[in-house]
Design a protein around this motif. Structure first.
Motif, short mmCIF file in Angstrom:
data_model
loop_
_atom_site.label_atom_id
_atom_site.label_comp_id
_atom_site.label_asym_id
_atom_site.label_seq_id
_atom_site.Cartn_x
_atom_site.Cartn_y
_atom_site.Cartn_z
N THR A 92 33.99 56.04 31.98
CA THR A 92 34.17 56.63 33.30
C THR A 92 32.86 57.23 33.80
O THR A 92 32.46 56.99 34.94
N SER A 104 28.02 47.63 34.08
CA SER A 104 28.28 47.06 32.77
C SER A 104 27.79 45.62 32.70
O SER A 104 28.40 44.79 32.06
N HIS A 142 39.01 42.97 28.96
CA HIS A 142 38.08 44.10 29.02
C HIS A 142 37.66 44.61 27.65
O HIS A 142 36.77 45.45 27.56
N GLN A 182 32.96 48.82 32.68
CA GLN A 182 34.27 48.20 32.48
C GLN A 182 34.65 48.37 31.02
O GLN A 182 33.80 48.50 30.16
N GLY A 183 35.93 48.32 30.72
CA GLY A 183 36.37 48.44 29.34
C GLY A 183 37.76 49.01 29.28
O GLY A 183 38.32 49.44 30.29
N ARG A 225 38.26 52.73 30.29
CA ARG A 225 38.34 52.89 31.74
C ARG A 225 39.72 52.50 32.24
O ARG A 225 40.28 53.15 33.12
N ILE A 226 40.25 51.44 31.66
CA ILE A 226 41.58 51.00 32.09
C ILE A 226 42.60 52.10 31.87
O ILE A 226 43.40 52.41 32.74
N PRO A 240 33.47 56.51 39.41
CA PRO A 240 34.31 57.70 39.55
C PRO A 240 33.59 59.02 39.30
O PRO A 240 33.93 60.02 39.91
N ASN A 260 37.53 47.66 38.13
CA ASN A 260 36.79 48.82 37.65
C ASN A 260 35.29 48.65 37.75
O ASN A 260 34.53 49.45 37.24
N SER A 312 30.54 54.49 34.55
CA SER A 312 31.16 53.50 35.41
C SER A 312 31.09 52.09 34.80
O SER A 312 30.67 51.13 35.43
N LYS A 348 44.81 41.60 30.55
CA LYS A 348 43.84 42.52 31.14
C LYS A 348 43.09 43.27 30.04
O LYS A 348 41.86 43.42 30.09
N ASP A 392 42.08 55.09 34.28
CA ASP A 392 42.62 54.78 35.61
C ASP A 392 44.13 54.74 35.61
O ASP A 392 44.79 55.19 36.54
#
Lengths: 559, 308
Positions: free
Chosen positions: B252, B168, B95, B257-258, B261-262, A266, A231, B255, B91, B265
């Motif tokens: 999102t 990030s 994050h 990470q975290g 966002r996971i 995105p 990401n 943009s 994961k 997606d």
């Protein structure tokens, strides 16, 4: 969080209010803002860009930051199902052959090839100076391993599996000669072999990492994999040993750039914003309104390449009345104003499509361009002839049944496709009741229940044989093709096209097929999807392959 | 006090089990076949569909699947991603710190702006500062974050070039998203603090304190604020949950990470085990935060301790 969203009225007002504020802000900063950007950002005025164009040798070194619209799913080409992954895959791997725009196939990892009399086996002579990035030698064994890997169910291959069809087995003739056997002749095979998803991966690495190869990809490509922060970003660096580029790129040896950092961004406003603020040098997939504004921006430039394959097309389901009748379908063809759709939704930044194939693919029939013009009167007349008469509410009726059209769309507003549904409501004045269904469960609605009259789809492909899976009569018991079509004349053309070895004859066959599809009003082609990149003026040498994917070999950063 | 805490712990456990059932039902009550939903309908072969059904355990009876899921979750096994076969929990754990940093900073911003403006607007009722505070509150609540975030990017990254538009790494990338998110929370807190402050100001004990001749500032900050903050504190627990949910959009937009966002997606990719995992993990965090809020409640307000 949901509180803000549950009151559309309030936030809609806020949006419009704040939009006004933004416009004022933007207006105010017209003079002052621009200069502050220049002062803050690195000295990127027009002058260095101009001098860069004059200098002959491209600058060496540097990093390209490139914002992707979505995260790749896999960096294992055989398992990937997303087009966005191909942007990265193309930097890490090579294929046996390369396709020129227009369809001609040229050598890459294979120097030459021959096709057997029956068209069922391809013998490739391979380059002898190629090494994978992990030191594994590239040879006939490696090629055999790759093709066998794709058809092995254990690999869980995705789109590559469809591309490799009808591959059956390989024979290693000698160290640098390999023979691929097909179960039936296929003229599309060589073009498919040129596609990124049939890239050659390092057998050593793929065997060692198994499922996790996708996180440690190794190929023979111009760049080596460094890291993938989920990401966030994917980093690749120059492969200094690279000297086997295809003739489609200028730089035959190692690329100019030291590094490419693919950032995953995105949100499209953020993506374009980060190019304009100088945080990244380039960003893909620019929305139409930004395409227009970027064309007038002194600090950035726009790269645009039309993707190749089947354009975005609305398929008319012929298994349901009255659309099984030619005149009814022709009424749709004349009643839907495609030009208005393309102009309104995409502000003229997308090209209108005219054929079941997109321009740039082998066999494309340019004579179809401009062939169908909207004609409401003619459309009404055709419906009258079929006996559909306007009822009290303006909707046509026949035998007590209303004339309805069920439009199904499955994309979550990708490229504004949903909005096409709204515009197709133009058909109302024609006396057709349009029901729009937006659903994620296309599998059930379209493919299982056959509950649609109009449904849109597109496909990136390198060969006109792509028409086969969409328009050829399907075997009994198999899933129906999208227009639910069974036309013996078209079937014959598509079968001949798949095997015809004479290129002139093959081209004629596909032109005839395209004309037949349009003349029988099987589909309504809408637009050709352009791949767009917004970039700083410093980014030079970005090229696109025959399908419209970016190629980074020749890119350099002009300071 | 111990009793209060143990009762809270017990109810939290119940909520946790309830969440587990709900999360499990996401897959099993959804209309349509999850396997068909996940695979591309135009290219999936029947074997691929059968394999995925097997992998998702869709062929087993409902109660068996639930039992298995329950046991796995207890062992910290949240399943594997369908997209890249990575285990879900590691994961999320990897994050989570990024999301935590964002949530904490935006909560801080929300509390500082919210409490300050709330108190000021109650004390200076109907004066200009009150009007400003109410407008800020209204904007905070009504502006969608995806939009205000983009507005901040346009102003502070594109025009002024002060902060990065995305990413990030480092504190500078945290500023704009935290402000965007904190602003939403502050809107709620302003309103809450203002209302409860106004209520408290008019209560008899304040009037008594005034009559005793204590200085106005002392009464406001020592006595009125302390009482007014109790309902606001409960609100903070709820708001932290809201802010965590808000990270789905914010991460999102910027943009970052975290885990927001996971899940965003995962929803796009229809990666159900990941969606389940993140929801369940967030529920645990939310329950823990509220538990802590409840306990701190007893520290501030002696009445809660007694009535427990």
């Amino acid at each position: 969080m949901s509180k803000a969203y549950s009151k559309p009225a309030v936030w809609m007002k806020m949006v419009s209010l704040s939009l006004a504020v933004t416009l004022v802000l933007a207006g105010c900063s017209g003079g002052g803002g621009k200069s502050s950007t220049n002062a803050a950002g690195s000295s990127s005025s027009a002058a260095p860009a101009a001098s860069a164009e004059q200098s002959s040798a491209p600058a060496q070194g540097g990093e390209l930051s490139y914002a992707l619209a979505t995260s790749p799913d896999q960096l294992d080409p055989h398992r990937s199902g997303l087009a966005v992954a191909v942007r990265v895959i193309r930097t890490l791997y090579d294929t046996l052959v390369v396709q020129l725009p227009g369809g001609e196939i040229k050598p890459w990892l294979a120097t030459e090839w021959s096709i057997s009399e029956d068209g069922k086996s391809y013998t490739f002579k391979l380059r002898q100076d190629v090494k994978f990035q992990d030191g594994t030698p590239f040879n006939a064994e490696a090629v055999k391993y790759n093709f066998d890997r794709i058809i092995d169910p254990e690999t869980k291959a995705a789109n590559a599996l469809a591309l490799v069809r009808p591959y059956e087995s390989s024979e290693v003739i000698d160290e640098y000669t390999v023979k691929l056997n097909l179960s039936e002749p296929s003229q599309a095979f060589l073009g498919n072999v040129s596609q990124a998803l049939l890239s050659i991966v390092s057998p050593t690495a793929a065997k060692k990492d198994g499922d996790q190869f996708t996180k440690h990809p190794v190929g023979t490509g111009p760049f080596k994999f460094v890291k993938w922060d989920e990401n966030s970003e994917i980093v690749v660096e120059k492969n200094p040993d690279y000297k086997w580029a295809p003739e489609t790129v200028g730089q035959q040896g190692a690329p100019n750039l030291d590094k490419i950092i693919f950032k995953i961004v995105p949100e499209e406003a953020t993506r374009i914003g980060s190019v304009q603020s100088g945080q990244v040098l380039a960003a893909e997939t620019v929305p139409p309104q930004n395409i227009l504004s970027l064309k007038n921006d002194a600090n950035s430039q726009l790269y645009q390449a039309n993707t190749v394959g089947l354009p975005y097309t609305l398929f008319i389901n012929q298994s349901r009345a009255p659309w099984n009748e030619l005149k009814a379908r022709q009424a749709l063809q004349l009643g839907i104003n495609v030009e208005a759709i393309v102009k309104t939704l995409y502000l003229g930044t997308y090209e209108q499509a005219w054929s079941p194939l997109s321009p740039g693919i082998f066999g494309y029939d340019a004579s179809l361009e401009g062939s169908v013009k909207p004609d409401i009167e003619k459309a009404k007349q055709l419906l009258d002839e079929l006996g559909w008469k306007a009822g009290a509410d303006g909707i046509r009726e026949k035998d007590g049944k209303k004339l309805t059209l069920h439009y199904v769309d499955g994309s979550p507003n990708r490229e504004k496709r949903n909005d096409i549904a709204a515009i197709v409501q133009q058909l109302k004045p024609l006396g057709i009741q349009v029901d729009v269904e937006i659903t994620k469960d296309v599998a059930t609605v379209v493919y299982a229940n056959n509950n649609y009259d109009l449904y849109g789809n597109s496909q990136v492909n390198s060969d006109p044989n792509a028409l086969y899976s969409i328009y050829h009569t399907t075997a009994p018991g198999a899933r129906q093709n999208l227009p639910n079509l069974s036309d013996p004349e078209l079937d014959k053309l598509l079968e001949d096209g798949a095997t015809e070895q004479d290129q002139t004859k093959r081209e004629a066959i596909y032109k005839e097929a395209q004309q037949l599809i349009i003349n029988k009003a099987v589909i309504i082609p809408i637009y050709v999807f352009p791949y767009t990149v917004a970039a700083s003026k410093k980014v030079q040498g970005l090229a696109f392959d025959s399908l419209g994917y970016p190629i980074f070999n020749d890119v350099y950063i002009a300071e | 006090m111990l009793k209060v805490v143990s009762v809270r712990l017990y109810t939290s456990l119940l909520v946790l089990v309830g969440t587990m059932v709900l999360v499990f039902c996401i897959v099993n009550v959804l209309p349509g076949d999850p396997a068909l939903l996940i695979l591309d309908p135009s290219s999936a072969t029947p074997e691929m569909i059968a394999n995925l059904r097997e992998q998702l355990g869709l062929n087993q009876p409902f109660y068996e699947r639930f039992g298995e899921y329950f046991l796995h979750v207890l062992q910290g096994n949240f399943g594997k991603s369908i997209v890249n076969s990575e285990p879900v929990l590691p994961k999320i754990v990897e994050h989570f710190p990024a999301t935590l940093a964002l949530t904490v900073l935006s909560s801080l911003i929300a509390v500082v702006i919210g409490v300050t403006l709330g108190v000021l607007s109650a004390i200076h009722r109907n004066r200009w500062i009150d009007i400003v505070a109410r407008i800020v509150g209204l904007f905070g609540i009504s502006m969608p974050t995806f939009w205000s975030g983009i507005l901040l990017i346009l102003i502070f990254s594109v025009q002024l070039g002060w902060f990065p538009a995305m990413g990030s790494d480092g504190f500078s990338t945290l500023v704009l998203p935290a402000i965007t998110l904190g602003f939403v929370g502050s809107g709620f807190i302003v309103r809450m603090v203002r209302n409860s402050m106004l209520e408290v100001i008019n209560e008899p004990f304040i009037v008594t304190l005034r009559a005793k001749g204590l200085p106005g500032r002392f009464i406001m900050y020592k006595h009125a604020l302390r009482n007014a903050l109790i309902p606001a504190l409960t609100m903070v627990g709820v708001i932290i949950g809201d802010l965590m949910a808000g990270t789905v959009v914010i991460e999102t937009v910027f943009s970052r990470q975290g885990i927001g966002r996971i899940i965003a997606d995962a929803i796009m990719a229809k990666d159900l085990p990941v969606v389940q995992g993140v929801i369940f993990f967030s529920a645990i965090v939310y329950i823990v935060v509220n538990l802590l809020v409840d306990i701190s409640y007893t520290l501030i307000d002696p009445r809660v301790r007694r009535t427990g």
